[in-house]
Design a protein around this motif. Structure first.
Motif, PDB file in Angstrom:
ATOM      1  N   PRO A  10       0.700  -1.088  -0.021  1.00 28.83           N
ATOM      2  CA  PRO A  10      -0.002  -0.093   0.009  1.00 28.83           C
ATOM      3  C   PRO A  10       0.786   1.094  -0.051  1.00 28.83           C
ATOM      4  CG  PRO A  10       0.113  -0.963   2.099  1.00 28.83           C
ATOM      5  CD  PRO A  10       0.839  -1.879   1.319  1.00 28.83           C
ATOM      6  N   LEU A  11       0.514   2.393  -0.854  1.00 30.84           N
ATOM      7  CA  LEU A  11       1.106   3.673  -0.955  1.00 30.84           C
ATOM      8  C   LEU A  11       0.654   4.482  -0.112  1.00 30.84           C
ATOM      9  CD1 LEU A  11       2.185   3.552  -4.733  1.00 30.84           C
ATOM     10  CD2 LEU A  11       3.804   2.886  -2.598  1.00 30.84           C
ATOM     11  N   LEU A  12       1.365   5.179   0.746  1.00 34.19           N
ATOM     12  CA  LEU A  12       0.829   6.367   1.570  1.00 34.19           C
ATOM     13  C   LEU A  12       1.228   7.451   0.811  1.00 34.19           C
ATOM     14  CD1 LEU A  12       2.108   5.274   5.012  1.00 34.19           C
ATOM     15  CD2 LEU A  12      -0.187   4.735   3.974  1.00 34.19           C
ATOM     16  N   VAL A  13       0.235   8.243   0.701  1.00 37.07           N
ATOM     17  CA  VAL A  13       0.322   9.667  -0.148  1.00 37.07           C
ATOM     18  C   VAL A  13       1.195  10.577  -0.106  1.00 37.07           C
ATOM     19  CG1 VAL A  13      -1.071  11.464  -1.208  1.00 37.07           C
ATOM     20  CG2 VAL A  13      -2.116   9.294  -1.109  1.00 37.07           C
ATOM     21  N   HIS A  14       1.327  10.801   1.455  1.00 36.44           N
ATOM     22  CA  HIS A  14       2.360  11.658   1.882  1.00 36.44           C
ATOM     23  C   HIS A  14       3.765  11.118   1.763  1.00 36.44           C
ATOM     24  CE1 HIS A  14       1.265   9.193   5.552  1.00 36.44           C
ATOM     25  NE2 HIS A  14       2.474   9.527   5.809  1.00 36.44           N
ATOM     26  N   ALA A  15       4.080   9.640   1.443  1.00 35.92           N
ATOM     27  CA  ALA A  15       5.332   9.261   1.726  1.00 35.92           C
ATOM     28  C   ALA A  15       5.731   8.283   0.435  1.00 35.92           C
ATOM     29  CB  ALA A  15       5.546   8.416   3.030  1.00 35.92           C
ATOM     30  N   LYS A  17       7.216   8.532  -2.389  1.00 30.83           N
ATOM     31  CA  LYS A  17       8.580   8.496  -3.078  1.00 30.83           C
ATOM     32  C   LYS A  17       9.565   7.862  -2.016  1.00 30.83           C
ATOM     33  CE  LYS A  17      12.423  11.318  -4.467  1.00 30.83           C
ATOM     34  NZ  LYS A  17      13.528  10.213  -4.268  1.00 30.83           N
ATOM     35  N   GLN A  18       9.419   7.891  -0.703  1.00 29.83           N
ATOM     36  CA  GLN A  18       9.908   7.290   0.224  1.00 29.83           C
ATOM     37  C   GLN A  18       9.914   5.752   0.025  1.00 29.83           C
ATOM     38  OE1 GLN A  18       9.315   8.626   4.110  1.00 29.83           O
ATOM     39  NE2 GLN A  18      11.117   7.227   5.055  1.00 29.83           N
ATOM     40  N   ILE A  19       8.600   5.453   0.013  1.00 30.18           N
ATOM     41  CA  ILE A  19       8.268   4.003  -0.104  1.00 30.18           C
ATOM     42  C   ILE A  19       8.898   3.282  -1.425  1.00 30.18           C
ATOM     43  CG2 ILE A  19       6.438   2.498  -0.367  1.00 30.18           C
ATOM     44  CD1 ILE A  19       4.840   4.394   1.361  1.00 30.18           C
ATOM     45  N   LEU A  20       8.616   4.076  -2.428  1.00 28.53           N
ATOM     46  CA  LEU A  20       9.261   3.606  -3.772  1.00 28.53           C
ATOM     47  C   LEU A  20      10.663   3.395  -3.722  1.00 28.53           C
ATOM     48  CD1 LEU A  20       6.808   5.191  -6.361  1.00 28.53           C
ATOM     49  CD2 LEU A  20       6.567   2.875  -5.576  1.00 28.53           C
ATOM     50  N   ASP A  21      11.619   4.440  -3.236  1.00 30.87           N
ATOM     51  CA  ASP A  21      12.791   4.376  -3.123  1.00 30.87           C
ATOM     52  C   ASP A  21      13.511   3.280  -2.343  1.00 30.87           C
ATOM     53  OD1 ASP A  21      13.423   6.570  -4.590  1.00 30.87           O
ATOM     54  OD2 ASP A  21      13.451   7.962  -3.011  1.00 30.87           O
ATOM     55  N   THR A  22      12.567   3.150  -0.949  1.00 32.48           N
ATOM     56  CA  THR A  22      13.040   2.197  -0.302  1.00 32.48           C
ATOM     57  C   THR A  22      13.081   0.660  -0.814  1.00 32.48           C
ATOM     58  OG1 THR A  22      12.395   3.370   1.773  1.00 32.48           O
ATOM     59  CG2 THR A  22      12.456   0.906   1.958  1.00 32.48           C
ATOM     60  N   TRP A  23      11.997   0.378  -1.385  1.00 27.78           N
ATOM     61  CA  TRP A  23      11.931  -0.912  -2.166  1.00 27.78           C
ATOM     62  C   TRP A  23      12.722  -1.048  -3.382  1.00 27.78           C
ATOM     63  CZ3 TRP A  23       8.538  -5.050  -1.101  1.00 27.78           C
ATOM     64  CH2 TRP A  23       7.975  -4.959   0.064  1.00 27.78           C
ATOM     65  N   GLY A  24      13.082   0.120  -4.011  1.00 29.23           N
ATOM     66  CA  GLY A  24      13.793  -0.086  -5.137  1.00 29.23           C
ATOM     67  C   GLY A  24      15.234  -0.310  -4.800  1.00 29.23           C
ATOM     68  N   GLU A  25      15.826   0.424  -3.512  1.00 28.33           N
ATOM     69  CA  GLU A  25      17.081   0.293  -2.984  1.00 28.33           C
ATOM     70  C   GLU A  25      17.188  -1.407  -2.713  1.00 28.33           C
ATOM     71  OE1 GLU A  25      17.730   2.643   0.443  1.00 28.33           O
ATOM     72  OE2 GLU A  25      17.549   4.406  -0.994  1.00 28.33           O
ATOM     73  N   ASP A  26      16.390  -2.109  -2.452  1.00 24.39           N
ATOM     74  CA  ASP A  26      16.417  -3.501  -2.067  1.00 24.39           C
ATOM     75  C   ASP A  26      16.293  -4.571  -3.246  1.00 24.39           C
ATOM     76  OD1 ASP A  26      16.603  -3.054   0.690  1.00 24.39           O
ATOM     77  OD2 ASP A  26      14.684  -3.202   1.117  1.00 24.39           O
ATOM     78  N   GLY A  27      16.223  -3.727  -4.397  1.00 23.91           N
ATOM     79  CA  GLY A  27      16.318  -4.641  -5.559  1.00 23.91           C
ATOM     80  C   GLY A  27      14.887  -4.576  -6.278  1.00 23.91           C
ATOM     81  N   TRP A  28      13.749  -4.328  -5.605  1.00 26.78           N
ATOM     82  CA  TRP A  28      12.382  -4.293  -6.199  1.00 26.78           C
ATOM     83  C   TRP A  28      12.352  -3.386  -7.403  1.00 26.78           C
ATOM     84  CZ3 TRP A  28       9.449  -8.495  -4.711  1.00 26.78           C
ATOM     85  CH2 TRP A  28       9.706  -8.909  -3.799  1.00 26.78           C
ATOM     86  N   GLU A  29      11.690  -4.021  -8.488  1.00 23.71           N
ATOM     87  CA  GLU A  29      11.142  -3.312  -9.636  1.00 23.71           C
ATOM     88  C   GLU A  29       9.874  -2.736  -9.606  1.00 23.71           C
ATOM     89  OE1 GLU A  29      11.082  -3.495 -14.337  1.00 23.71           O
ATOM     90  OE2 GLU A  29      12.209  -5.284 -13.268  1.00 23.71           O
ATOM     91  N   LEU A  30       9.245  -1.690  -9.723  1.00 28.30           N
ATOM     92  CA  LEU A  30       7.842  -1.049  -9.853  1.00 28.30           C
ATOM     93  C   LEU A  30       7.316  -1.710 -11.055  1.00 28.30           C
ATOM     94  CD1 LEU A  30       5.418   0.200  -8.427  1.00 28.30           C
ATOM     95  CD2 LEU A  30       6.213   2.244  -9.501  1.00 28.30           C
ATOM     96  N   VAL A  31       6.331  -2.426 -10.894  1.00 25.25           N
ATOM     97  CA  VAL A  31       5.594  -2.935 -12.193  1.00 25.25           C
ATOM     98  C   VAL A  31       4.275  -2.015 -12.544  1.00 25.25           C
ATOM     99  CG1 VAL A  31       4.166  -4.826 -13.056  1.00 25.25           C
ATOM    100  CG2 VAL A  31       6.349  -5.213 -11.760  1.00 25.25           C
TER     101      VAL A  31
END
Length: 53
Positions: A10-15, A17-31
């Motif tokens: 789930p994406l929190l509107v106020h966060a 970018k931070q959520i996406l950056d965190t998952w990206g740093e762990d090697g996850w690709e946004l689909v």
């Protein structure tokens, strides 16, 4: 042949970018990002990454 693992987050509107950056740093690709099933204002992100052997 590559094997994949998936995550839904789930994406929190106020966060967003931070959520996406965190998952990206762990090697996850946004689909995809879509509205949540119970509340269209709540966004859900779908990620994938290659499974480690």
């Amino acid at each position: 042949m590559a094997k994949w693992e998936y995550a839904t987050v789930p994406l929190l509107v106020h966060a967003t970018k931070q959520i996406l950056d965190t998952w990206g740093e762990d090697g996850w690709e946004l689909v995809q990002v879509i509205p949540g099933p119970n509340n269209p204002e709540q966004l859900v992100a779908y990620f994938k990454r290659e499974k480690q052997a």
